[in-house]
Write a protein that holds these residues in place. Structure first.
Motif, PDB file in Angstrom:
ATOM      1  N   GLU A 187       0.807  -1.217   0.000  1.00 44.25           N
ATOM      2  CA  GLU A 187       0.000   0.000   0.000  1.00 44.25           C
ATOM      3  C   GLU A 187       0.841   1.269   0.000  1.00 44.25           C
ATOM      4  N   ALA A 188       2.088   1.181   0.472  1.00 41.69           N
ATOM      5  CA  ALA A 188       2.936   2.373   0.569  1.00 41.69           C
ATOM      6  C   ALA A 188       3.736   2.639  -0.701  1.00 41.69           C
ATOM      7  N   ARG A 189       3.607   1.780  -1.695  1.00 35.16           N
ATOM      8  CA  ARG A 189       4.507   1.866  -2.849  1.00 35.16           C
ATOM      9  C   ARG A 189       4.001   2.848  -3.911  1.00 35.16           C
ATOM     10  N   GLU A 190       4.986   3.535  -4.500  1.00 33.47           N
ATOM     11  CA  GLU A 190       4.724   4.385  -5.654  1.00 33.47           C
ATOM     12  C   GLU A 190       4.533   3.488  -6.875  1.00 33.47           C
ATOM     13  N   ALA A 279       7.972  -5.699  -6.360  1.00 35.21           N
ATOM     14  CA  ALA A 279       8.366  -4.711  -5.350  1.00 35.21           C
ATOM     15  C   ALA A 279       9.817  -4.312  -5.582  1.00 35.21           C
ATOM     16  N   ALA A 280      10.112  -3.015  -5.417  1.00 33.19           N
ATOM     17  CA  ALA A 280      11.480  -2.537  -5.662  1.00 33.19           C
ATOM     18  C   ALA A 280      11.790  -1.341  -4.783  1.00 33.19           C
ATOM     19  N   ILE A 281      13.069  -1.178  -4.499  1.00 36.17           N
ATOM     20  CA  ILE A 281      13.613   0.070  -3.959  1.00 36.17           C
ATOM     21  C   ILE A 281      14.163   0.838  -5.151  1.00 36.17           C
ATOM     22  N   VAL A 282      13.662   2.046  -5.374  1.00 38.20           N
ATOM     23  CA  VAL A 282      14.009   2.796  -6.579  1.00 38.20           C
ATOM     24  C   VAL A 282      14.851   4.013  -6.215  1.00 38.20           C
ATOM     25  N   PHE A 298      14.953   8.495  -3.193  1.00 38.76           N
ATOM     26  CA  PHE A 298      14.680   7.069  -3.013  1.00 38.76           C
ATOM     27  C   PHE A 298      13.194   6.888  -2.734  1.00 38.76           C
ATOM     28  N   SER A 299      12.660   5.740  -3.137  1.00 36.18           N
ATOM     29  CA  SER A 299      11.267   5.426  -2.836  1.00 36.18           C
ATOM     30  C   SER A 299      11.061   3.917  -2.865  1.00 36.18           C
ATOM     31  N   GLU A 300      10.000   3.501  -2.193  1.00 34.56           N
ATOM     32  CA  GLU A 300       9.509   2.135  -2.342  1.00 34.56           C
ATOM     33  C   GLU A 300       8.504   2.168  -3.486  1.00 34.56           C
ATOM     34  N   ALA A 301       8.669   1.266  -4.445  1.00 35.42           N
ATOM     35  CA  ALA A 301       7.835   1.356  -5.640  1.00 35.42           C
ATOM     36  C   ALA A 301       7.377  -0.020  -6.103  1.00 35.42           C
ATOM     37  N   LEU A 302       6.343   0.021  -6.921  1.00 34.03           N
ATOM     38  CA  LEU A 302       5.884  -1.160  -7.651  1.00 34.03           C
ATOM     39  C   LEU A 302       6.279  -0.944  -9.108  1.00 34.03           C
ATOM     40  N   ILE A 303       7.064  -1.869  -9.658  1.00 31.61           N
ATOM     41  CA  ILE A 303       7.567  -1.694 -11.022  1.00 31.61           C
ATOM     42  C   ILE A 303       7.180  -2.890 -11.882  1.00 31.61           C
ATOM     43  N   ARG A 304       7.419  -2.738 -13.165  1.00 34.63           N
ATOM     44  CA  ARG A 304       7.222  -3.844 -14.111  1.00 34.63           C
ATOM     45  C   ARG A 304       8.300  -3.722 -15.174  1.00 34.63           C
TER      46      ARG A 304
END
Length: 647
Positions: A187-190, A279-282, A298-304
């Motif tokens: 829920e916290a991810r960009e 899930a990733a650290i960006v 830096f951010s916590e993110a959802l990537i593809r």
């Protein structure tokens, strides 16, 4: 009968005699022969004769009487065994006459240890064993071991890997706790799934832990590095976390890698495979046209990931022999070039080394070795990872975190370095080589000075190993004030810890940092696993070399040097063997300052090209001795080889 006064006098006399002796405590060191030495706590090395060496093991802690002979040399007389750390170890089953023994696979250990009839467990000569010491030889020189496990016969498929895992006691089991199905930070991810990130790795890699993207911005580029986030599934202090910490890193053993984390995480749930949410650290950076880093986020993110590309594909795209439909590749290359130019000007760049890829047969033994030189695709990824790690150390600032440092030159080599400076780099006389600024000046001068000595290689052999710490310290090898790594969390536990530090700062919390004891254990396990990987590689390499033409001549370079000879690394395979100084007819002198062996006629120096043949080889003992061929003995260079060399 003696009266009380007489008894007291005798007791005092005995005490005086004991106190007048030269006594000390230290550690037993083995040698290539039957004798040994005791390294005393006061720094002295005391000779241990063969009959005394028969009563101890290398590594034993003993108390000795130091006897000085008529030539003034020290000789040890054993008095007491204080501690013997040797317990369980591995080796090879041998029969000598009527006796059955284990030949220990231990450094500088040259004795056979007896296996009693009741403990032989139908072992056969050559079998590889795990054994336990049950009788120490201190009292009468007789030792004894029991067999714990018969690992297998030397011709079994994969025996080398199984033996190495047993020898180094590498963990093989995982805790039974279930791996969480859900991302604990979802829920916290960009949401960055639309950003066209791509991964660049070896074609067969499954544990993909970084993805990249770049685009022009102002006079430079915006660079995005996304790194897999296993911390989303692994809670600190959980059984899986503790298992990963005990392993410290993934151990890459040819044919039988030992992962730090289960494959369900490294190759599936956290691997940045294409076209799946991860899930990733960006890390976002601004890279200027000159290569300077700014605007770190830096951010916590959802990537593809939008594509899984291989180094070969990217290299073909960069050199124009093929075209990939990914605009970011050109921008990544331009940003990486600028980053490297900035590092070259302001920091230090380590010399590139080739990799060697092994092709294994059905028995998990090497059947071919291919040299892989680094290309622009490798350099692009490396530069982006370095930038992300540099940025992490800078962004963390004074926040609690884990850092990678490199303390520079060994203290015991300061005099040698200063002698080389006086001879070859007089403009640097008086430079403080213990400071980061002074060390940078030294290495930059070594790169550019026209000297007959390979100065960079000489100084590289005088460096201390890297360290982990909870406070920022200089990284001399990279020329940086501070450095931290978070880009390999699927493979390195320290990187997983740094990711937790990044997450803690994002959330305004304090991370739970490891104590000094835990950090020391991590570093020791890293050293242990590197040794395991290197020993298995050597075993397989030497098996491969033993199967080649025994009269083959190999081209190589001198990679290491000491008073007993030098190590030669073969150009085409990376295999290293030793040339003994005593095998060269003319007596040689060793210069410890410039790391060379020489006499009035000859000079052998680091990085020097040489030709060698195999003289002795024992794959199990990882012993390879080369015979040096003088120029007139070496084969003439063909016209093709000459043309290749000129090109």
């Amino acid at each position: 009968m003696l009266d009380q006064d007489s008894l007291s006098q005798l007791k005092q006399l005995k005490t005086n005699i004991i106190e007048s002796k030269d006594r000390g405590e230290g550690e037993v060191r083995g040698s290539q022969r039957r004798f040994g030495f005791v390294k005393l706590d006061d720094g002295r090395d005391v000779f241990l004769a063969p009959d005394e060496m028969q009563r101890v093991f290398p590594g034993d802690r003993v108390r000795i009487n130091v006897i000085t002979d008529d030539k003034g040399k020290f000789k040890a007389e054993l008095e007491k065994l204080i501690d013997s750390p040797l317990g369980i170890f591995t080796g090879r089953y041998v029969i000598r006459g009527q006796g059955h023994f284990v030949e220990p696979d231990l450094p500088r250990f040259n004795k056979l240890l007896f296996i009693p009839p009741s403990q032989r467990k139908k072992a056969k000569p050559g079998d590889l064993l795990q054994v336990k010491v049950t009788r120490h030889p201190f009292r009468d020189g007789k030792s004894q071991v029991n067999i714990i496990d018969n690992i297998g016969q030397p011709d079994e498929a994969g025996i080398e890997g199984r033996y190495t895992i047993s020898k180094f006691e590498l963990p093989r089991q995982w805790p039974n706790d279930d791996i969480p199905e859900q991302d604990s930070r979802a829920e916290a991810r960009e949401d960055l799934r639309d950003l066209p990130l791509v991964t660049i790795d070896s074609a067969d890699t499954r544990d993909v832990d970084d993805a990249l993207w770049a685009a022009p911005e102002g006079d430079g580029w915006q660079l995005v590095i996304a790194v897999a986030d296993p911390g989303a599934y692994i809670a600190p202090g959980s059984p899986l976390d503790l298992a990963a910490r005990a392993r410290a890193n993934t151990v890459y053993l040819p044919g039988c890698a030992q992962p730090m984390l289960p494959e369900a995480i490294t190759q599936d749930r956290c691997s940045l495979l294409p076209d799946v949410d991860r899930a990733a650290i960006v890390c976002r950076l601004k890279v200027s046209a000159e290569g300077e880093i700014s605007d770190i986020q830096f951010s916590e993110a959802l990537i593809r990931s939008h594509a899984k590309l291989s180094y070969q594909q990217v290299q073909q795209h960069l050199d124009g022999s093929d075209t990939l439909d990914h605009d970011a590749l050109g921008h990544l290359k331009a940003a990486a070039d600028a980053l490297k130019a900035y590092r070259r000007q302001h920091y230090l760049i380590m010399p590139e080394q080739p990799d060697f890829r092994y092709e294994l047969d059905d028995n998990k033994r090497i059947c071919a070795i291919a040299r892989v030189d680094r290309n622009d695709a490798h350099r692009l990824v490396e530069e982006c990872m370095l930038a992300a790690n540099r940025a992490a150390a800078q962004w963390l600032g004074d926040s609690p975190a884990l850092y990678n440092s490199h303390p520079g030159l060994r203290e015991d080599r300061y005099d040698s370095v200063n002698k080389v400076i006086a001879s070859e780099l007089p403009a640097l006389a008086g430079t403080d080589i213990t400071s980061l600024e002074g060390y940078q000046a030294l290495i930059k001068a070594a790169e550019t000075t026209d000297s007959t000595l390979p100065l960079q290689s000489i100084f590289a052999r005088m460096l201390r190993p890297g360290e982990l710490s909870t406070s920022p310290k200089p990284h001399f090898g990279l020329g940086l004030e501070r450095y931290s790594t978070f880009t390999s969390p699927l493979r390195k536990y320290s990187d997983l810890l740094v990711q937790r530090c990044i997450r803690a700062k994002l959330q305004g919390e304090q991370p739970a940092l490891p104590d000094d004891e835990t950090i020391a254990a991590l570093q020791e396990q890293l050293r242990h696993s590197r040794q395991a990987s290197r020993q298995l590689e050597q075993w397989l390499q030497y098996q491969y070399l033993a199967g080649q033409d025994k009269d083959a001549v190999y081209q190589g370079r001198i990679a290491h040097m000491n008073g007993g000879g030098f190590t030669v690394e073969l150009n085409d395979t990376g295999i290293s063997g030793f040339v003994e100084a005593r095998s060269i007819p003319e007596k040689l002198s060793f210069d410890a300052d410039t790391l060379r062996l020489f006499n009035a006629e000859k000079n052998y120096q680091l990085e020097q090209a040489v030709n060698v043949k195999v003289a002795e080889i024992d794959p199990f003992q990882r012993r390879l001795i080369f015979t040096l061929l003088e120029p007139e003995q070496a084969p003439m260079e063909t016209e093709t080889e000459k043309a290749q060399g000129e090109s």
